[in-house]
Design an enzyme around this catalytic site. Sequence first.
Site, PDB file in Angstrom:
ATOM      1  N   SER A 119       0.849  -1.193   0.000  1.00  0.00           N
ATOM      2  CA  SER A 119       0.000   0.000   0.000  1.00  0.00           C
ATOM      3  C   SER A 119       0.884   1.243   0.000  1.00  0.00           C
ATOM      4  O   SER A 119       1.674   1.454   0.933  1.00  0.00           O
ATOM      5  CB  SER A 119      -0.890   0.017   1.244  1.00  0.00           C
ATOM      6  OG  SER A 119      -1.383   1.328   1.433  1.00  0.00           O
ATOM      7  N   HIS A 130      -1.085  -1.259  -4.444  1.00  0.00           N
ATOM      8  CA  HIS A 130      -2.361  -0.899  -3.806  1.00  0.00           C
ATOM      9  C   HIS A 130      -2.395   0.612  -3.543  1.00  0.00           C
ATOM     10  O   HIS A 130      -1.529   1.150  -2.847  1.00  0.00           O
ATOM     11  CB  HIS A 130      -2.501  -1.678  -2.501  1.00  0.00           C
ATOM     12  CG  HIS A 130      -3.793  -1.503  -1.790  1.00  0.00           C
ATOM     13  ND1 HIS A 130      -4.911  -2.252  -2.088  1.00  0.00           N
ATOM     14  CD2 HIS A 130      -4.163  -0.671  -0.789  1.00  0.00           C
ATOM     15  CE1 HIS A 130      -5.911  -1.899  -1.279  1.00  0.00           C
ATOM     16  NE2 HIS A 130      -5.478  -0.923  -0.481  1.00  0.00           N
ATOM     17  N   ASP A 139      -4.515   3.735  -2.086  1.00  0.00           N
ATOM     18  CA  ASP A 139      -5.621   4.084  -1.189  1.00  0.00           C
ATOM     19  C   ASP A 139      -6.120   5.487  -1.480  1.00  0.00           C
ATOM     20  O   ASP A 139      -5.396   6.465  -1.300  1.00  0.00           O
ATOM     21  CB  ASP A 139      -5.146   3.995   0.266  1.00  0.00           C
ATOM     22  CG  ASP A 139      -4.996   2.558   0.721  1.00  0.00           C
ATOM     23  OD1 ASP A 139      -5.952   1.788   0.564  1.00  0.00           O
ATOM     24  OD2 ASP A 139      -3.901   2.204   1.218  1.00  0.00           O
ATOM     25  N   MET A 163      -8.764   8.310  -0.468  1.00  0.00           N
ATOM     26  CA  MET A 163      -9.626   8.712   0.664  1.00  0.00           C
ATOM     27  C   MET A 163     -10.094  10.147   0.471  1.00  0.00           C
ATOM     28  O   MET A 163      -9.330  10.995   0.008  1.00  0.00           O
ATOM     29  CB  MET A 163      -8.829   8.627   1.971  1.00  0.00           C
ATOM     30  CG  MET A 163      -8.194   7.280   2.223  1.00  0.00           C
ATOM     31  SD  MET A 163      -7.389   7.257   3.835  1.00  0.00           S
ATOM     32  CE  MET A 163      -6.578   5.645   3.761  1.00  0.00           C
ATOM     33  N   HIS A 223      -8.161   1.311  -4.295  1.00  0.00           N
ATOM     34  CA  HIS A 223      -9.112   1.067  -3.202  1.00  0.00           C
ATOM     35  C   HIS A 223      -9.791   2.394  -2.887  1.00  0.00           C
ATOM     36  O   HIS A 223      -9.194   3.266  -2.263  1.00  0.00           O
ATOM     37  CB  HIS A 223      -8.314   0.518  -2.006  1.00  0.00           C
ATOM     38  CG  HIS A 223      -9.112   0.288  -0.771  1.00  0.00           C
ATOM     39  ND1 HIS A 223      -8.511   0.096   0.464  1.00  0.00           N
ATOM     40  CD2 HIS A 223     -10.456   0.199  -0.562  1.00  0.00           C
ATOM     41  CE1 HIS A 223      -9.458  -0.091   1.373  1.00  0.00           C
ATOM     42  NE2 HIS A 223     -10.627  -0.028   0.782  1.00  0.00           N
ATOM     43  N   MET A 273     -11.999   4.675  -0.954  1.00  0.00           N
ATOM     44  CA  MET A 273     -12.681   4.898   0.327  1.00  0.00           C
ATOM     45  C   MET A 273     -13.304   6.286   0.259  1.00  0.00           C
ATOM     46  O   MET A 273     -12.854   7.232   0.894  1.00  0.00           O
ATOM     47  CB  MET A 273     -11.657   4.784   1.474  1.00  0.00           C
ATOM     48  CG  MET A 273     -11.211   3.351   1.709  1.00  0.00           C
ATOM     49  SD  MET A 273      -9.671   3.238   2.639  1.00  0.00           S
ATOM     50  CE  MET A 273      -8.513   3.459   1.296  1.00  0.00           C
ATOM     51  N   MET A 324     -11.552  -5.761   5.030  1.00  0.00           N
ATOM     52  CA  MET A 324     -10.765  -4.823   5.833  1.00  0.00           C
ATOM     53  C   MET A 324     -10.497  -5.428   7.210  1.00  0.00           C
ATOM     54  O   MET A 324     -11.424  -5.869   7.897  1.00  0.00           O
ATOM     55  CB  MET A 324     -11.512  -3.493   6.017  1.00  0.00           C
ATOM     56  CG  MET A 324     -11.636  -2.651   4.762  1.00  0.00           C
ATOM     57  SD  MET A 324     -10.072  -2.278   3.946  1.00  0.00           S
ATOM     58  CE  MET A 324      -9.159  -1.416   5.231  1.00  0.00           C
ATOM     59  N   ASP A 338      -6.675  -6.300   4.080  1.00  0.00           N
ATOM     60  CA  ASP A 338      -6.019  -4.991   4.147  1.00  0.00           C
ATOM     61  C   ASP A 338      -6.091  -4.433   5.558  1.00  0.00           C
ATOM     62  O   ASP A 338      -7.184  -4.194   6.071  1.00  0.00           O
ATOM     63  CB  ASP A 338      -6.755  -4.060   3.158  1.00  0.00           C
ATOM     64  CG  ASP A 338      -6.144  -2.675   3.054  1.00  0.00           C
ATOM     65  OD1 ASP A 338      -5.115  -2.401   3.689  1.00  0.00           O
ATOM     66  OD2 ASP A 338      -6.725  -1.862   2.304  1.00  0.00           O
TER      67      ASP A 338
HETATM   68  C1  DX5 Z   1      -6.271   1.701   5.419  1.00  0.00           C
HETATM   69  C2  DX5 Z   1      -5.780   1.361   4.040  1.00  0.00           C
HETATM   70  C3  DX5 Z   1      -4.671   0.404   4.004  1.00  0.00           C
HETATM   71  C4  DX5 Z   1      -3.421   0.831   4.736  1.00  0.00           C
HETATM   72  C5  DX5 Z   1      -2.807  -0.389   5.319  1.00  0.00           C
HETATM   73  O1  DX5 Z   1      -7.470   2.379   5.308  1.00  0.00           O
HETATM   74  O2  DX5 Z   1      -6.815   0.859   3.227  1.00  0.00           O
HETATM   75  O3  DX5 Z   1      -4.355   0.007   2.677  1.00  0.00           O
HETATM   76  O4  DX5 Z   1      -2.477   1.465   3.930  1.00  0.00           O
HETATM   77  O5  DX5 Z   1      -1.719   0.000   6.088  1.00  0.00           O
HETATM   78  P1  DX5 Z   1      -0.987  -0.967   7.086  1.00  0.00           P
HETATM   79  O6  DX5 Z   1      -0.476  -2.120   6.297  1.00  0.00           O
HETATM   80  O7  DX5 Z   1       0.092  -0.104   7.648  1.00  0.00           O
HETATM   81  O8  DX5 Z   1      -2.013  -1.381   8.098  1.00  0.00           O
HETATM   82 ZN    ZN Z   2      -6.377  -0.095   1.234  1.00  0.00          ZN
END
Ligand code: DX5
Ligand code: ZN
Length: 220
Positions: free
Chosen positions: A19, A43, A45, A47, A74, A76, A145, A179
């Site tokens: 990620s 990956h 993320d 947000m 991903h 969010m 998750m 994840d």
């Molecule tokens: C959290 C993200 C993850 C995050 C995971 O909302 O979707 O992808 O980066 O990070 P670690 O591996 O540090 O928990």
């Molecule tokens: Zn993620």
Amino acid sequence: MLVHNYSNFNIVKIKIAPSILSADFGKLNEDIASIEPFCDWVHVDVMDGHFVPNITIGAPVVKKIKTGLLMDCHLMIENPEKYVDDFCKAGADLITVHSEATEDLAGLIKQIKDAGCKVGVSIKPKTSVDEILPYLGDLDVVLVMSVEPGFGGQSFMENSLDKIRMLRKLEPNLDIEVDGGINAETAKQVILAGANVLVSGSYIFGAEDREAAILSLKGE
Ligand code: DX5
Ligand code: ZN
């Protein structure tokens, strides 16, 4: 190729998806190049500060990401239907949306496919697998998750294991991604439960030896 033979299940390849939330956004492509030879997906993320209490990047930045690997976006975000086409055009190969973020999951799945991307659906820790059972046959990936989405570096939540077991029993060949809080120890647990795509951010990007960290997730 590392594969895992879950008892009673088919053989599925273990894939690692670092990620980039834990990468240095000031030198993102350099950081991606540092992990690319050892992993399978990247990956990303996304947000929006509404669906989760944090803001990251949008489609213009995704467009600048350079990788030969599958780009796993991903989302969010609220109102994902407004943005999925932009992310497809920006180079996403797989778009994963949250079941909690839409009133019309079937329509959103179709929209992503029509835009030319693979499709994944994610569930937060408090969401039951039952919510997505009717859609499993239409998906390329289910993302479980194992932390509340929003931040890297949180602790793994064990209630994800039962969800993974249930999904693997139902879908022997589906990519089941997990994840949040994945390190060498929790990786073993999720692989035994049936997950085959492991997202990991802080454990990989925080490691002095990123190659070794990635290999340790696969049990090598
Ligand atoms: C959290 C993200 C993850 C995050 C995971 O909302 O979707 O992808 O980066 O990070 P670690 O591996 O540090 O928990
Ligand atoms: Zn993620």
